[in-house]
Scaffold this motif. Sequence first.
Motif, PDB file in Angstrom:
ATOM      1  N   PHE A  51      -2.006   5.399   2.916  1.00  0.00           N
ATOM      2  CA  PHE A  51      -0.988   6.434   2.731  1.00  0.00           C
ATOM      3  C   PHE A  51      -1.085   6.819   1.258  1.00  0.00           C
ATOM      4  O   PHE A  51      -0.480   6.169   0.399  1.00  0.00           O
ATOM      5  N   GLY A  52      -1.892   7.855   0.955  1.00  0.00           N
ATOM      6  CA  GLY A  52      -2.199   8.115  -0.450  1.00  0.00           C
ATOM      7  C   GLY A  52      -3.016   6.940  -0.974  1.00  0.00           C
ATOM      8  O   GLY A  52      -4.058   6.586  -0.423  1.00  0.00           O
ATOM      9  N   VAL A  53      -2.503   6.288  -2.048  1.00  0.00           N
ATOM     10  CA  VAL A  53      -3.216   5.129  -2.617  1.00  0.00           C
ATOM     11  C   VAL A  53      -2.687   3.806  -2.063  1.00  0.00           C
ATOM     12  O   VAL A  53      -3.168   2.728  -2.439  1.00  0.00           O
ATOM     13  N   TYR A  54      -1.714   3.865  -1.167  1.00  0.00           N
ATOM     14  CA  TYR A  54      -1.068   2.645  -0.663  1.00  0.00           C
ATOM     15  C   TYR A  54      -1.565   2.293   0.741  1.00  0.00           C
ATOM     16  O   TYR A  54      -2.012   3.154   1.484  1.00  0.00           O
ATOM     17  N   GLY A  55      -1.421   1.011   1.088  1.00  0.00           N
ATOM     18  CA  GLY A  55      -1.834   0.579   2.424  1.00  0.00           C
ATOM     19  C   GLY A  55      -3.206  -0.059   2.398  1.00  0.00           C
ATOM     20  O   GLY A  55      -3.507  -0.892   1.546  1.00  0.00           O
ATOM     21  N   GLY A  56      -4.058   0.324   3.351  1.00  0.00           N
ATOM     22  CA  GLY A  56      -5.416  -0.201   3.414  1.00  0.00           C
ATOM     23  C   GLY A  56      -5.482  -1.596   4.001  1.00  0.00           C
ATOM     24  O   GLY A  56      -4.551  -2.062   4.675  1.00  0.00           O
ATOM     25  N   GLN A  57      -6.605  -2.266   3.738  1.00  0.00           N
ATOM     26  CA  GLN A  57      -6.838  -3.626   4.243  1.00  0.00           C
ATOM     27  C   GLN A  57      -7.434  -4.478   3.125  1.00  0.00           C
ATOM     28  O   GLN A  57      -8.646  -4.500   2.934  1.00  0.00           O
ATOM     29  N   PHE A  58      -6.609  -5.171   2.375  1.00  0.00           N
ATOM     30  CA  PHE A  58      -7.068  -6.045   1.292  1.00  0.00           C
ATOM     31  C   PHE A  58      -7.089  -7.478   1.814  1.00  0.00           C
ATOM     32  O   PHE A  58      -6.222  -8.293   1.492  1.00  0.00           O
ATOM     33  N   ILE A  59      -8.093  -7.746   2.640  1.00  0.00           N
ATOM     34  CA  ILE A  59      -8.143  -8.980   3.422  1.00  0.00           C
ATOM     35  C   ILE A  59      -9.584  -9.476   3.523  1.00  0.00           C
ATOM     36  O   ILE A  59     -10.525  -8.704   3.314  1.00  0.00           O
ATOM     37  N   PRO A  60      -9.790 -10.757   3.865  1.00  0.00           N
ATOM     38  CA  PRO A  60     -11.160 -11.287   4.046  1.00  0.00           C
ATOM     39  C   PRO A  60     -11.877 -10.573   5.191  1.00  0.00           C
ATOM     40  O   PRO A  60     -11.238 -10.036   6.114  1.00  0.00           O
ATOM     41  N   ASP A  80      14.960  -9.649   2.193  1.00  0.00           N
ATOM     42  CA  ASP A  80      14.615 -10.542   1.094  1.00  0.00           C
ATOM     43  C   ASP A  80      13.099 -10.616   0.925  1.00  0.00           C
ATOM     44  O   ASP A  80      12.479 -11.628   1.267  1.00  0.00           O
ATOM     45  N   TYR A  81      12.473  -9.541   0.424  1.00  0.00           N
ATOM     46  CA  TYR A  81      11.009  -9.435   0.421  1.00  0.00           C
ATOM     47  C   TYR A  81      10.553  -8.733  -0.858  1.00  0.00           C
ATOM     48  O   TYR A  81      11.104  -7.691  -1.217  1.00  0.00           O
ATOM     49  N   PRO A  82       9.532  -9.284  -1.564  1.00  0.00           N
ATOM     50  CA  PRO A  82       9.111  -8.692  -2.835  1.00  0.00           C
ATOM     51  C   PRO A  82       8.168  -7.495  -2.711  1.00  0.00           C
ATOM     52  O   PRO A  82       7.835  -6.856  -3.707  1.00  0.00           O
ATOM     53  N   GLY A  83       7.719  -7.180  -1.490  1.00  0.00           N
ATOM     54  CA  GLY A  83       6.897  -5.997  -1.250  1.00  0.00           C
ATOM     55  C   GLY A  83       7.682  -4.970  -0.466  1.00  0.00           C
ATOM     56  O   GLY A  83       8.902  -5.085  -0.297  1.00  0.00           O
ATOM     57  N   VAL A  84       6.989  -3.948   0.039  1.00  0.00           N
ATOM     58  CA  VAL A  84       7.631  -2.902   0.853  1.00  0.00           C
ATOM     59  C   VAL A  84       6.525  -2.146   1.579  1.00  0.00           C
ATOM     60  O   VAL A  84       5.357  -2.190   1.164  1.00  0.00           O
ATOM     61  N   GLY A  85       6.866  -1.463   2.647  1.00  0.00           N
ATOM     62  CA  GLY A  85       5.868  -0.725   3.400  1.00  0.00           C
ATOM     63  C   GLY A  85       5.123   0.297   2.553  1.00  0.00           C
ATOM     64  O   GLY A  85       5.721   0.972   1.709  1.00  0.00           O
ATOM     65  N   PRO A  86       3.797   0.437   2.756  1.00  0.00           N
ATOM     66  CA  PRO A  86       3.009   1.391   1.962  1.00  0.00           C
ATOM     67  C   PRO A  86       3.450   2.837   2.135  1.00  0.00           C
ATOM     68  O   PRO A  86       3.389   3.622   1.185  1.00  0.00           O
ATOM     69  N   GLN A  87       3.923   3.215   3.334  1.00  0.00           N
ATOM     70  CA  GLN A  87       4.365   4.601   3.503  1.00  0.00           C
ATOM     71  C   GLN A  87       5.620   4.870   2.675  1.00  0.00           C
ATOM     72  O   GLN A  87       5.782   5.949   2.107  1.00  0.00           O
ATOM     73  N   HIS A  88       6.504   3.887   2.576  1.00  0.00           N
ATOM     74  CA  HIS A  88       7.672   4.035   1.701  1.00  0.00           C
ATOM     75  C   HIS A  88       7.234   4.225   0.251  1.00  0.00           C
ATOM     76  O   HIS A  88       7.823   5.017  -0.494  1.00  0.00           O
ATOM     77  N   SER A  89       6.189   3.489  -0.151  1.00  0.00           N
ATOM     78  CA  SER A  89       5.688   3.595  -1.530  1.00  0.00           C
ATOM     79  C   SER A  89       5.218   5.017  -1.823  1.00  0.00           C
ATOM     80  O   SER A  89       5.513   5.577  -2.882  1.00  0.00           O
ATOM     81  N   LEU A  90       4.499   5.604  -0.862  1.00  0.00           N
ATOM     82  CA  LEU A  90       4.061   6.993  -1.015  1.00  0.00           C
ATOM     83  C   LEU A  90       5.252   7.944  -1.055  1.00  0.00           C
ATOM     84  O   LEU A  90       5.320   8.853  -1.900  1.00  0.00           O
ATOM     85  N   LEU A  91       6.213   7.747  -0.151  1.00  0.00           N
ATOM     86  CA  LEU A  91       7.367   8.651  -0.067  1.00  0.00           C
ATOM     87  C   LEU A  91       8.215   8.585  -1.334  1.00  0.00           C
ATOM     88  O   LEU A  91       8.832   9.575  -1.730  1.00  0.00           O
ATOM     89  N   LYS A  92       8.237   7.429  -1.987  1.00  0.00           N
ATOM     90  CA  LYS A  92       8.910   7.330  -3.293  1.00  0.00           C
ATOM     91  C   LYS A  92       8.189   8.196  -4.329  1.00  0.00           C
ATOM     92  O   LYS A  92       8.807   8.992  -5.031  1.00  0.00           O
ATOM     93  N   ASP A  93       6.857   8.040  -4.386  1.00  0.00           N
ATOM     94  CA  ASP A  93       6.086   8.804  -5.377  1.00  0.00           C
ATOM     95  C   ASP A  93       6.212  10.309  -5.152  1.00  0.00           C
ATOM     96  O   ASP A  93       6.256  11.088  -6.103  1.00  0.00           O
TER      97      ASP A  93
END
Length: 402
Positions: free
Chosen positions: A17-26, A314-327
């Motif tokens: 979602f823009g620069v957020y999301g993806g798959q940063f995994i093994p 109680d979570y230190p991250g947030v959904g990637p689409q929310h991150s885009l919508l904030k920006d």
Amino acid sequence: MEQQINGIALPNDEGFFGVYGGQFIPDDLKQAMDDINAAYQEIRQTEAFQTELKELFAHYVGRPSPLFHAKRLSEKLGGAQIYLKREDLNHTGAHKINHCLGEALLAKYMGKTKVIAETGAGQHGVALATACALVGIACEIHMGQVDIEKEHPNVVKMKILGAQLIAVTRGTATLKDAVDSAFEAYLKDPKNYIYAIGSVVGPHPFPMMVRDFQAIIGEEIKVQTQERFDALPDYVVACVGGGSNAMGAFTAFLNDAAVKLVGVEPAGLGLETMQHSATLTLGKPSHIHGMACYVLEDEQGQPLPVHSIASGLDYPGVGPQHSLLKDLGRVQYETATDQECLDAFMTLSRVEGIVPALESSHAVAWALREAPKLSPETKIVVNVSGRGDKDADYVAGKLGLH
């Protein structure tokens, strides 16, 4: 559900979602996630799946959930008219059942033998245990020890429904640690297990998939408001932790510029303290749990311990689409403190006879604060994402009501 905003795909083929999301995994986990995505893309097009899900929504969950005009509350506040989207009336008592049914059906379709998940407040755990019982598949739920002690009614329900409950005692023994534990269990056998993420977080395709299953909330609000007052609402408001109920409520309105969308994060004991979970408000772009998103982290890049009176936020991250919508500025992200949340919990209970979950009480708190500043013609829809049965004893203890 192919979606765009400002020409940006939600998400693109790589799950960004823009620069957020993806798959940063093994790599081994990437293959498993790609298999889930391929199965999801295939199954969601079939008439059999759509029909089964639609029938379960109607006859099992009880959809559409009502849109209730909180007249006494609106009158008491003396400003905007407040309407409540009653996700608390769904079977299992929250919005979580919407995507849990979809994930359980997908697991069955893929021939998986076990569904593994994390839970914070226990609503996702109860909903998933329910869905797994319905389709006949084993269910393993990881839950932080702190949350187990706080959310006893949901713990009992999960066990009654046949789920195996894994208590997580590492770290802060809350939601972030439960996610870590569940991921590790899933990695032991990704061929036969499926990890049913409980929000619009994690590696692709989960932020997209959970959103798609939850989008029915906003689709119903759109129909219901046009039937009730022949117009779209002026505001749609929802609490945000990982962000599934908010994304469900917002999705249908993303390209309706006249509808203001408000996500309410936990300010906890105050934004000036370290005791909050206001990820979008005070976090920064980084990575957590296989995705790029806003994260609350220390100078070493480690997730900070976070706090909210509501275990599900109680979570230190947030959904990637929310991150885009904030920006993009499409969603306005606000906060409510623990005290405002408690006040909203009690106000809605005593003025309208509706006991909301502590998570949902954050969205109610924003409405209590802002409605008096708005005209009586203004219409606010608050997504009451869950009911407060699970929180009643905890709140009673906090307020000395025992």
